[in-house]
Write a protein that holds these residues in place. Sequence first.
Motif, short mmCIF file in Angstrom:
data_model
loop_
_atom_site.label_atom_id
_atom_site.label_comp_id
_atom_site.label_asym_id
_atom_site.label_seq_id
_atom_site.Cartn_x
_atom_site.Cartn_y
_atom_site.Cartn_z
N LEU A 144 0.83 -1.20 0.00
CA LEU A 144 0.00 0.00 0.00
C LEU A 144 0.87 1.26 0.00
CD1 LEU A 144 -2.82 -1.08 2.49
CD2 LEU A 144 -2.85 -1.11 -0.01
N GLU A 145 2.00 1.21 0.71
CA GLU A 145 2.88 2.38 0.74
C GLU A 145 3.56 2.58 -0.61
OE1 GLU A 145 6.30 4.57 3.43
OE2 GLU A 145 5.54 2.62 4.03
N PHE A 146 3.97 1.49 -1.26
CA PHE A 146 4.62 1.62 -2.56
C PHE A 146 3.61 2.09 -3.61
CE2 PHE A 146 8.04 0.51 -5.52
CZ PHE A 146 9.13 0.80 -4.73
N TYR A 147 2.35 1.68 -3.46
CA TYR A 147 1.28 2.19 -4.32
C TYR A 147 1.23 3.71 -4.20
CZ TYR A 147 -3.47 3.71 -5.44
OH TYR A 147 -4.55 4.41 -5.94
N ASP A 148 1.25 4.21 -2.97
CA ASP A 148 1.20 5.66 -2.75
C ASP A 148 2.35 6.37 -3.45
OD1 ASP A 148 -1.02 5.26 -1.22
OD2 ASP A 148 -0.13 5.85 0.69
N PHE A 149 3.54 5.75 -3.42
CA PHE A 149 4.72 6.39 -3.99
C PHE A 149 4.69 6.38 -5.52
CE2 PHE A 149 9.29 6.40 -5.20
CZ PHE A 149 9.64 7.63 -4.65
N ILE A 150 4.17 5.30 -6.09
CA ILE A 150 4.27 5.09 -7.54
C ILE A 150 3.08 5.64 -8.31
CG2 ILE A 150 3.12 2.85 -7.91
CD1 ILE A 150 6.70 3.63 -9.03
N ILE A 151 1.93 5.88 -7.65
CA ILE A 151 0.71 6.25 -8.38
C ILE A 151 0.89 7.57 -9.13
CG2 ILE A 151 -0.40 7.53 -6.48
CD1 ILE A 151 -2.12 5.11 -8.96
N PHE A 152 1.77 8.42 -8.64
CA PHE A 152 2.03 9.72 -9.29
C PHE A 152 2.42 9.55 -10.75
CE2 PHE A 152 4.63 13.29 -10.55
CZ PHE A 152 4.01 14.40 -10.00
N VAL A 153 3.27 8.55 -11.03
CA VAL A 153 3.81 8.40 -12.39
C VAL A 153 2.72 8.03 -13.38
CG1 VAL A 153 4.47 5.94 -12.39
CG2 VAL A 153 5.85 7.60 -13.64
N ALA A 159 -10.87 16.63 -14.90
CA ALA A 159 -11.70 17.49 -14.06
C ALA A 159 -11.63 17.10 -12.59
CB ALA A 159 -13.15 17.45 -14.54
N TYR A 160 -11.73 15.81 -12.30
CA TYR A 160 -11.78 15.39 -10.89
C TYR A 160 -11.30 13.96 -10.63
CZ TYR A 160 -16.09 13.05 -12.38
OH TYR A 160 -16.99 12.26 -13.04
N ALA A 161 -11.45 13.06 -11.61
CA ALA A 161 -11.21 11.63 -11.34
C ALA A 161 -9.74 11.32 -11.03
CB ALA A 161 -11.70 10.78 -12.51
N TRP A 162 -8.80 12.19 -11.48
CA TRP A 162 -7.38 11.95 -11.18
C TRP A 162 -7.13 11.96 -9.68
CZ3 TRP A 162 -4.39 15.31 -8.36
CH2 TRP A 162 -4.89 16.61 -8.17
N ARG A 163 -8.02 12.62 -8.92
CA ARG A 163 -7.84 12.71 -7.47
C ARG A 163 -8.15 11.39 -6.76
NH1 ARG A 163 -7.45 18.06 -5.85
NH2 ARG A 163 -8.10 19.64 -7.38
N VAL A 164 -9.00 10.56 -7.38
CA VAL A 164 -9.49 9.34 -6.73
C VAL A 164 -8.35 8.42 -6.28
CG1 VAL A 164 -10.88 7.24 -7.02
CG2 VAL A 164 -11.72 9.45 -7.88
N PRO A 165 -7.37 8.08 -7.16
CA PRO A 165 -6.30 7.16 -6.72
C PRO A 165 -5.45 7.71 -5.58
CG PRO A 165 -5.86 8.01 -8.92
CD PRO A 165 -7.25 8.40 -8.59
N PHE A 166 -5.28 9.04 -5.53
CA PHE A 166 -4.51 9.64 -4.43
C PHE A 166 -5.30 9.57 -3.12
CE2 PHE A 166 -2.66 11.58 -8.21
CZ PHE A 166 -1.31 11.49 -7.94
N LEU A 167 -6.59 9.86 -3.18
CA LEU A 167 -7.44 9.77 -1.99
C LEU A 167 -7.51 8.32 -1.49
CD1 LEU A 167 -10.33 12.18 -3.09
CD2 LEU A 167 -8.45 12.66 -1.53
N LEU A 168 -7.64 7.39 -2.43
CA LEU A 168 -7.63 5.97 -2.06
C LEU A 168 -6.32 5.60 -1.37
CD1 LEU A 168 -9.16 4.05 -5.13
CD2 LEU A 168 -10.07 4.12 -2.80
N GLY A 169 -5.21 6.08 -1.94
CA GLY A 169 -3.89 5.80 -1.37
C GLY A 169 -3.76 6.32 0.04
N GLY A 170 -4.27 7.53 0.27
CA GLY A 170 -4.22 8.09 1.62
C GLY A 170 -5.00 7.26 2.62
N VAL A 171 -6.19 6.83 2.21
CA VAL A 171 -7.02 5.98 3.09
C VAL A 171 -6.34 4.64 3.32
CG1 VAL A 171 -9.23 4.79 3.29
CG2 VAL A 171 -9.16 7.13 2.41
N PHE A 172 -5.81 4.03 2.24
CA PHE A 172 -5.07 2.76 2.37
C PHE A 172 -3.94 2.92 3.39
CE2 PHE A 172 -5.93 1.37 -2.31
CZ PHE A 172 -7.19 0.90 -1.93
N GLY A 173 -3.20 4.03 3.25
CA GLY A 173 -2.03 4.24 4.11
C GLY A 173 -2.41 4.39 5.57
N LEU A 174 -3.47 5.15 5.85
CA LEU A 174 -3.89 5.33 7.24
C LEU A 174 -4.38 4.01 7.83
CD1 LEU A 174 -5.69 8.78 6.93
CD2 LEU A 174 -3.46 8.30 7.97
N PHE A 175 -5.00 3.18 7.00
CA PHE A 175 -5.40 1.84 7.44
C PHE A 175 -4.16 1.01 7.78
CE2 PHE A 175 -6.50 -2.62 6.17
CZ PHE A 175 -7.34 -2.89 7.25
#
Length: 429
Positions: A32-41, A194-210
Amino acid sequence: MPSSAAQSAPPARPLTRSDYKTLSLSALGGALEFYDFIIFVFFATVVGKLFFPADMPEWLRLMQTFGIFAAGYLARPLGGIVMAHFGDLLGRKKMFTLSIFMMAVPTLIMGLLPTYEQIGLWAPVLLLLMRVIQGAAIGGEVPGAWVFVSEHVPARHIGYACGTLTSGLTAGILLGSLVATAINSIYTPEEVAAYAWRVPFLLGGVFGLFSVYLRRLLHETPVFAELQLRKALAEELPLRAVLRDHRGAILISMLLTWLLSAGIIVVILMTPTVLQTVYKFSAITALEANSLAIVFLSLGCVLFGSLADRFGAGRVFVFGSLLLLASSWVFYHVLQDNPHLLFPLYALTGLCVGLVGAVPYVMVRAFPAAVRFSGLSFSYNLAYAIFGGLTPMVVTWMLKSSPMAPAYYVAIICGIGLLSGLYLWKKGR
């Protein structure tokens, strides 16, 4: 380069339910942490258009965007060294939990950031700041995770533990690829911008806090607890002791990190683009083949880590490097005339890249427990910052001369792996 795993690990015993729990939670958190780091690319193009001026030339915008991505890599050594310092003095678990918290919060914030149109220059500045914090976090996470799992299991299962953890990290890349594919399939390009690019980052944040919550269920490593009990923690700055007394361990660790970083970057991260530009595969086909290769890479990490336990790292790197050399050479050479072999050849090459799962086995055994986190983190992060940054540029430059450039570069790092393996074999490791 003394091997202290056998000295500081508990007496030989089989893996217990508690060990498997530790490995599972650690690997899941790492994924989950590596997902957070790599999703940007995966969303670099969209982010570039939103966080930089609209009238900026496309090439400059892309360069700025990937510069922000690269900043995460440049921040790795500093973050890794600082977190390793406290990991050797205050405990592995505290830093292991802190690293994932430092990754989750910036990822969540990135999903909420206003764009250039809304706040102007502050948009890329804030994006860069979040990326730097992410880099510092991943610099502590990867070495810390290897040290954490290796000190929980019996010495004869260190390779399996490190291979399983590395498999979790590679699964994070696959998760990022699958989420990016899903977002681009569900939403139109206009909706993504418009907005959907934010979804994977928000998911990553929630995954990380979990994952932060999950890591609170883990216990401090027995090795560190014993060091505390015996008051055998480092009496001076751990990094100073590493640089003075363990230069050989640093060298072999950096060489093997070159093998690890180049194998992942060239075969897994760069090849989908090469498949599209050089071999003329469609984007969908290239990504599907890449996903299959990552699945086999994850399996290979566990396989090669387990083989290191049984046969020693030296033999594994000698024969594994030869296998990776042969499979990658056939893959890039045969594909031009036999495009129907893409999936089986890429899967086989991905499996052989799994040799990187044996790299942490060598590194955690190369440094004594009192300075293990600092030694591993310094070697790994410094080498990754150098080779992780240079590899894409070198391969891209080589591609101007030959479509076989990825194969040539992989052949070079296989030579490094072979020589390192022969050295370890000679030393009885």
